[in-house]
Design an enzyme around this catalytic site. Structure first.
Site, PDB file in Angstrom:
ATOM      1  N   THR A  71      -8.263   4.083  -3.535  1.00 58.67           N
ATOM      2  CA  THR A  71      -9.197   4.928  -2.774  1.00 58.67           C
ATOM      3  C   THR A  71     -10.619   4.695  -3.273  1.00 58.67           C
ATOM      4  O   THR A  71     -11.550   4.475  -2.479  1.00 58.67           O
ATOM      5  CB  THR A  71      -8.810   6.421  -2.904  1.00 58.67           C
ATOM      6  OG1 THR A  71      -7.515   6.585  -2.331  1.00 58.67           O
ATOM      7  CG2 THR A  71      -9.801   7.331  -2.208  1.00 58.67           C
ATOM      8  N   ASN A 150       0.848   0.982   5.454  1.00 60.50           N
ATOM      9  CA  ASN A 150       1.677   1.819   4.595  1.00 60.50           C
ATOM     10  C   ASN A 150       2.741   2.593   5.366  1.00 60.50           C
ATOM     11  O   ASN A 150       3.778   2.945   4.818  1.00 60.50           O
ATOM     12  CB  ASN A 150       0.794   2.785   3.797  1.00 60.50           C
ATOM     13  CG  ASN A 150      -0.268   3.442   4.633  1.00 60.50           C
ATOM     14  OD1 ASN A 150      -1.072   2.771   5.279  1.00 60.50           O
ATOM     15  ND2 ASN A 150      -0.289   4.765   4.654  1.00 60.50           N
ATOM     16  N   GLN A 178      -0.509  -2.426  -0.057  1.00 58.64           N
ATOM     17  CA  GLN A 178       0.929  -2.489   0.233  1.00 58.64           C
ATOM     18  C   GLN A 178       1.455  -3.921   0.205  1.00 58.64           C
ATOM     19  O   GLN A 178       2.668  -4.130   0.145  1.00 58.64           O
ATOM     20  CB  GLN A 178       1.235  -1.817   1.584  1.00 58.64           C
ATOM     21  CG  GLN A 178       0.878  -0.346   1.647  1.00 58.64           C
ATOM     22  CD  GLN A 178       1.821   0.552   0.825  1.00 58.64           C
ATOM     23  OE1 GLN A 178       2.871   0.139   0.352  1.00 58.64           O
ATOM     24  NE2 GLN A 178       1.416   1.799   0.643  1.00 58.64           N
ATOM     25  N   ALA A 199      -2.331   0.395  -8.703  1.00 63.99           N
ATOM     26  CA  ALA A 199      -1.255   0.158  -9.673  1.00 63.99           C
ATOM     27  C   ALA A 199       0.033   0.894  -9.318  1.00 63.99           C
ATOM     28  O   ALA A 199       1.132   0.373  -9.492  1.00 63.99           O
ATOM     29  CB  ALA A 199      -1.723   0.601 -11.056  1.00 63.99           C
ATOM     30  N   THR A 238     -15.798   4.969 -19.137  1.00 63.48           N
ATOM     31  CA  THR A 238     -14.929   4.237 -20.059  1.00 63.48           C
ATOM     32  C   THR A 238     -13.646   3.839 -19.335  1.00 63.48           C
ATOM     33  O   THR A 238     -13.035   4.661 -18.655  1.00 63.48           O
ATOM     34  CB  THR A 238     -14.594   5.135 -21.275  1.00 63.48           C
ATOM     35  OG1 THR A 238     -15.838   5.500 -21.875  1.00 63.48           O
ATOM     36  CG2 THR A 238     -13.712   4.424 -22.287  1.00 63.48           C
ATOM     37  N   CYS A 326      -0.093  10.929   2.528  1.00 66.46           N
ATOM     38  CA  CYS A 326      -1.360  11.649   2.487  1.00 66.46           C
ATOM     39  C   CYS A 326      -1.476  12.633   3.643  1.00 66.46           C
ATOM     40  O   CYS A 326      -2.225  13.578   3.573  1.00 66.46           O
ATOM     41  CB  CYS A 326      -2.530  10.678   2.541  1.00 66.46           C
ATOM     42  SG  CYS A 326      -2.574   9.608   1.120  1.00 66.46           S
TER      43      CYS A 326
HETATM   44  N1  PLP Z   1      -4.468   1.997   0.953  1.00 63.28           N
HETATM   45  C1  PLP Z   1      -3.184   2.071   1.302  1.00 63.28           C
HETATM   46  C2  PLP Z   1      -2.651   1.150   2.356  1.00 63.28           C
HETATM   47  C3  PLP Z   1      -2.326   3.004   0.701  1.00 63.28           C
HETATM   48  O1  PLP Z   1      -1.054   3.075   1.055  1.00 63.28           O
HETATM   49  C4  PLP Z   1      -2.863   3.858  -0.297  1.00 63.28           C
HETATM   50  C5  PLP Z   1      -2.031   4.910  -0.925  1.00 63.28           C
HETATM   51  O2  PLP Z   1      -1.619   5.855  -0.311  1.00 63.28           O
HETATM   52  C6  PLP Z   1      -4.217   3.733  -0.644  1.00 63.28           C
HETATM   53  C7  PLP Z   1      -4.974   2.788   0.003  1.00 63.28           C
HETATM   54  C8  PLP Z   1      -4.842   4.593  -1.700  1.00 63.28           C
HETATM   55  O3  PLP Z   1      -4.402   4.187  -2.985  1.00 63.28           O
HETATM   56  P1  PLP Z   1      -4.605   5.100  -4.275  1.00 63.28           P
HETATM   57  O4  PLP Z   1      -3.488   6.091  -4.273  1.00 63.28           O
HETATM   58  O5  PLP Z   1      -4.510   4.145  -5.436  1.00 63.28           O
HETATM   59  O6  PLP Z   1      -5.934   5.718  -4.188  1.00 63.28           O
END
Ligand code: PLP
Length: 387
Positions: A71, A150, A178, A199, A238, A326
């Protein structure tokens, strides 16, 4: 009760190697910016992983900036100064594919009047004809396109989109969250000017990710997080040494396993799809005609609400998700399925089953049992209600 976890696209269980690396790195006392031996030891951990991320993406280590997750990486990248040098024309427009993750759809820093949404075809892939037309319009564009979705697992034609965008002088940013660890790729073959990784989707800890500037100098943009000069001034704060260490161990494990894991997961997914069709022959599998990630199955059973089915499966010990994690809890149908033209009634039934490194045939059997039982009860309940 035995629990079966089939929600890897939301987050994967931490791999043993990653947990061990996190714990070991917790013992590294130093701040990676300190020059003493302790600091240098912490710095070595960070730089080793930087090399691992770079080799996963086929770029040089200096192209990798660590972040708190994808994100943040996406938010940091998607701004009008995206890798634009002083002598280059500015980026004037953001084109964001309609099925992107909310971190791209809502996390960019472009004025809304300069943002266009690229439609998806019914199979879930970006409409390349629309893209070619859009790129022909005036104004240098940045395209934000996922490697794979996703929710549906549909793999986007990133290299074809990149060829269109580059021919018009634009740039391409790929959310490879993904794709990474599931399918082998490299930034040059994708044609991606920059990428984001996370990660926790590959068995690393939550709260680590990377922004990979494959072909642009992202330090030219305005950093999202300002303060100290860490990460060559691109991202202050950091470094989270332990999380980064876990990220690196997860990458190593994925790379080592990928050749065997991809066909194994594909067979498991097909097994799950057979169970779904067996219990509900009218089930619709989304994105079925497009290339998809080997681990993802997204389907709906007409007349059955995802929330009800998901709760029934959860009570039977099986964790799946409805749409993207989400947006779980919202009753609005998935924006991804809406962009594919799926009718809202059917989209409200969308269930995502996603498997990964710890998934087994027994998990598929548990799902099959729970799913057929839930469908039988729901259909019997509906039939009784109709009398
Ligand atoms: N992009 C995609 C396609 C995702 O599936 C996700 C996670 O839900 C993200 C971005 C965001 O990743 P993070 O949880 O590391 O912020």
């Amino acid at each position: 009760m035995t629990r079966t976890y089939l929600d890897y696209n939301a987050t994967a269980p931490i791999r043993r190697e990653a947990r061990a690396a996190v714990i070991a790195a917790m013992e590294a006392t130093g701040n990676p910016s300190s020059v003493h031996a302790e600091g240098r030891a912490a710095r070595r951990i960070v730089e080793d992983v930087r090399g691992g991320v770079a080799s996963l993406c086929g770029v040089a280590a200096r192209c990798v900036t660590f972040a708190s997750g994808a994100t943040e990486a996406v938010n940091a990248a998607l701004n009008p100064r995206f890798g634009v040098g002083p002598k280059e024309s500015p980026i004037e427009r953001l084109i964001v594919a309609a099925g992107e993750h909310p971190c791209a759809l809502h996390g960019h820093r472009f004025p809304l009047s300069t943002v266009e949404m690229a439609p998806l075809c019914p199979d879930g892939r970006i409409d390349l004809d629309w893209l070619a037309d859009a790129c022909g319009r005036p104004g240098r564009a940045l395209l934000a396109l996922q490697g794979a979705n996703n929710e549906t697992g549909v793999v986007q034609p990133v290299s074809e989109a990149a060829a269109i965008v580059h021919a018009a002088g634009g740039l391409l940013f790929c959310d490879a969250v993904q794709l990474a660890g599931r399918v082998s790729f490299n930034a040059a073959a994708l044609g991606a000017d920059a990428l984001a990784l996370s990660a926790h989707k590959i068995g690393g800890p939550k709260g680590a990710g990377a922004l990979v500037a494959a072909n642009v100098d992202l330090s030219l943009g305005e950093p999202l997080i300002r303060g100290g000069g860490q990460e060559r001034g691109a991202r202050a704060g950091t470094e989270s040494v332990a999380s980064i260490a876990g990220f690196g161990a997860a990458i190593r494990a994925c790379v080592a396993d990928m050749a065997e894991e991809a066909p194994r997961l594909l067979a498991l997914r097909e097994h799950l799809a057979d169970h779904v069709r067996g219990a509900a022959p009218d089930a619709v599998i989304f994105g079925e005609s497009a290339p998809r990630l080997p681990n993802t199955l997204c389907f709906a059973v007409p007349g059955i609400e995802a929330a009800t089915l998901m709760i029934a499966l959860d009570l039977a010990g099986v964790a799946v998700s409805s749409g993207s994690a989400c947006s779980s809890g919202k009753v609005t149908p998935s924006h991804v399925l809406a962009a594919m033209g799926v009718a809202p009634d059917l989209a409200r039934g969308a269930i995502r089953v996603s498997v990964g490194w710890a998934s087994t045939d027994r998990d598929a059997e548990h799902f099959a049992e729970a799913f057929s039982g839930a469908i039988r009860r729901m259909r019997a309940g509906r039939a009784a209600g109709a009398v």
